[in-house]
Design an enzyme around this catalytic site. Sequence first.
Site, mmCIF file in Angstrom:
data_model
loop_
_atom_site.group_PDB
_atom_site.id
_atom_site.type_symbol
_atom_site.label_atom_id
_atom_site.label_comp_id
_atom_site.label_asym_id
_atom_site.label_seq_id
_atom_site.Cartn_x
_atom_site.Cartn_y
_atom_site.Cartn_z
ATOM 1 N N GLU A 47 0.850 -1.164 0.036
ATOM 2 C CA GLU A 47 0.089 0.116 0.082
ATOM 3 C C GLU A 47 0.881 1.261 0.035
ATOM 4 O O GLU A 47 2.096 1.203 0.801
ATOM 5 C CB GLU A 47 -0.737 -0.163 1.244
ATOM 6 C CG GLU A 47 -1.914 1.235 1.654
ATOM 7 C CD GLU A 47 -2.297 1.160 2.790
ATOM 8 O OE1 GLU A 47 -1.511 0.709 3.876
ATOM 9 O OE2 GLU A 47 -3.460 1.832 3.018
ATOM 10 N N ASN A 111 -6.849 6.496 -1.644
ATOM 11 C CA ASN A 111 -5.770 5.467 -1.364
ATOM 12 C C ASN A 111 -5.900 4.109 -2.485
ATOM 13 O O ASN A 111 -6.727 3.657 -2.095
ATOM 14 C CB ASN A 111 -5.824 5.070 -0.098
ATOM 15 C CG ASN A 111 -4.682 4.050 0.434
ATOM 16 O OD1 ASN A 111 -3.987 3.581 -0.350
ATOM 17 N ND2 ASN A 111 -4.615 3.920 1.778
ATOM 18 N N LYS A 128 -9.355 1.998 -1.810
ATOM 19 C CA LYS A 128 -9.810 1.739 -0.628
ATOM 20 C C LYS A 128 -10.995 2.028 0.090
ATOM 21 O O LYS A 128 -11.267 3.246 -0.038
ATOM 22 C CB LYS A 128 -8.449 2.177 0.215
ATOM 23 C CG LYS A 128 -8.584 1.615 1.774
ATOM 24 C CD LYS A 128 -7.158 1.900 2.567
ATOM 25 C CE LYS A 128 -7.206 1.104 3.926
ATOM 26 N NZ LYS A 128 -5.907 1.877 4.551
ATOM 27 N N GLU A 147 -5.893 8.831 7.542
ATOM 28 C CA GLU A 147 -6.581 8.552 6.333
ATOM 29 C C GLU A 147 -7.838 9.185 6.270
ATOM 30 O O GLU A 147 -8.192 9.451 4.941
ATOM 31 C CB GLU A 147 -6.680 6.932 6.129
ATOM 32 C CG GLU A 147 -5.270 6.358 6.166
ATOM 33 C CD GLU A 147 -5.320 4.948 5.668
ATOM 34 O OE1 GLU A 147 -5.944 4.641 4.541
ATOM 35 O OE2 GLU A 147 -4.767 3.821 6.339
ATOM 36 N N CYS A 173 -4.776 -2.771 2.823
ATOM 37 C CA CYS A 173 -4.599 -2.950 4.286
ATOM 38 C C CYS A 173 -6.055 -2.952 5.215
ATOM 39 O O CYS A 173 -6.160 -4.209 5.566
ATOM 40 C CB CYS A 173 -4.154 -1.332 4.569
ATOM 41 S SG CYS A 173 -3.215 -1.816 6.190
ATOM 42 N N ASN A 198 0.052 -1.110 5.424
ATOM 43 C CA ASN A 198 1.039 -0.465 6.340
ATOM 44 C C ASN A 198 0.432 -0.599 7.893
ATOM 45 O O ASN A 198 -0.445 0.249 7.917
ATOM 46 C CB ASN A 198 1.185 0.859 5.968
ATOM 47 C CG ASN A 198 2.257 1.494 4.614
ATOM 48 O OD1 ASN A 198 3.182 1.791 4.731
ATOM 49 N ND2 ASN A 198 1.402 1.186 3.511
HETATM 50 N N1 CDV Z 1 -3.096 1.348 6.652
HETATM 51 C C1 CDV Z 1 -3.978 0.841 7.566
HETATM 52 O O1 CDV Z 1 -5.049 0.897 6.956
HETATM 53 N N2 CDV Z 1 -3.554 0.471 8.638
HETATM 54 C C2 CDV Z 1 -4.654 0.264 9.556
HETATM 55 C C3 CDV Z 1 -4.111 0.276 11.148
HETATM 56 C C4 CDV Z 1 -4.179 1.757 11.250
HETATM 57 C C5 CDV Z 1 -4.903 -0.565 12.102
HETATM 58 C C6 CDV Z 1 -4.608 -1.550 9.523
HETATM 59 O O2 CDV Z 1 -5.729 -2.025 9.544
HETATM 60 O O3 CDV Z 1 -3.713 -2.457 9.339
#
Ligand code: CDV
Length: 315
Positions: A47, A111, A128, A147, A173, A198
């Site tokens: 990501e 994103n 996203k 975000e 993510c 991430n």
């Molecule tokens: N980049 C993300 O979406 N990170 C989230 C953290 C913030 C919990 C994740 O679900 O990994």
Amino acid sequence: MTRKLHVAAAQLGAVHLADSRESVVNRLRALLAQAHARGVKFVVFPETALTTFFPRYWFDDPREVDDRFFERTMPSPVTQPLFDDAKRYGIGFYLGYAELTEQEGRTRRFNTAILVSPAGEIVGKYRKVHLPGHAEHKPQAAFQHLEKKYFEVGDLGFRTWRMQDAIMGMLICNDRRWPEAFRALTLQGAELVTLGFNTPTENLHYPEPPALRVHHHLIMAQAMAFMNATWLIETAKCGFEDGFRMFGNSLIVAPSGEIVAKTVTEDDELINFDADLDLAQDLKRTMFNYAAHRRPEHYRILIDRVGAQTTPQNG
Ligand code: CDV
């Protein structure tokens, strides 16, 4: 004859604020060259792969955010060499990045992840849907997770594409924590779900052991792959980005729920596996034959209700 696709997760170690896009693209190209040397034909990058994970920072000037972290075109002159290499090697890939686009006179930021064919063409785009964190500045917090400030909720929904003789879907993510996202993709036949992430090692909201956060990451991946009868590739950007740690544990999971490959470092690292795509089909015909066993007449609440309400029958 079995349908095999040799796949890889190309994990990135830390990308610092001061690192240039050119330097990151060179690292992605080195990982792609390794993939080629191992006979890999499809690679998943992380990501927001091209920059540091900038939602951890508050910036007073929004133009600075746009100029430093967002891509206005893809490929761009800086990312074109990655596309060229992939085409030369005949490797398809997934790449996550922050997308800035003008739509009907409005600047929009997402994103985003793209699916690029072995011919170097962008065949799919996903924006996203599940954006974690907050939109307001939290100056007392150890770091931000902005975000909800920097991105809009994706407007493209959950879709699949046929590429390299596989039906592929993309997530990003935090989507990996939501069963609905996987079900939406596998209802469209996905047999390979791709995802970059991430994930900070530290929980912003309450103290939590780092090992427990990794545990959640692993059990979610195994459960989602099995319950949706799909291959799953999840790729981290990780390590200490300017002192802020994110965990690795990039992985490839079989439709059986077994982890077939996992990274061991928090640096640039490639893991690969020659995946039998028909393994997903076996489960889709039997245990998770949706047409035979799903009961959507009892799932209405999943659409009608967003937040949980306490509504027991006995008051
Ligand atoms: N980049 C993300 O979406 N990170 C989230 C953290 C913030 C919990 C994740 O679900 O990994």
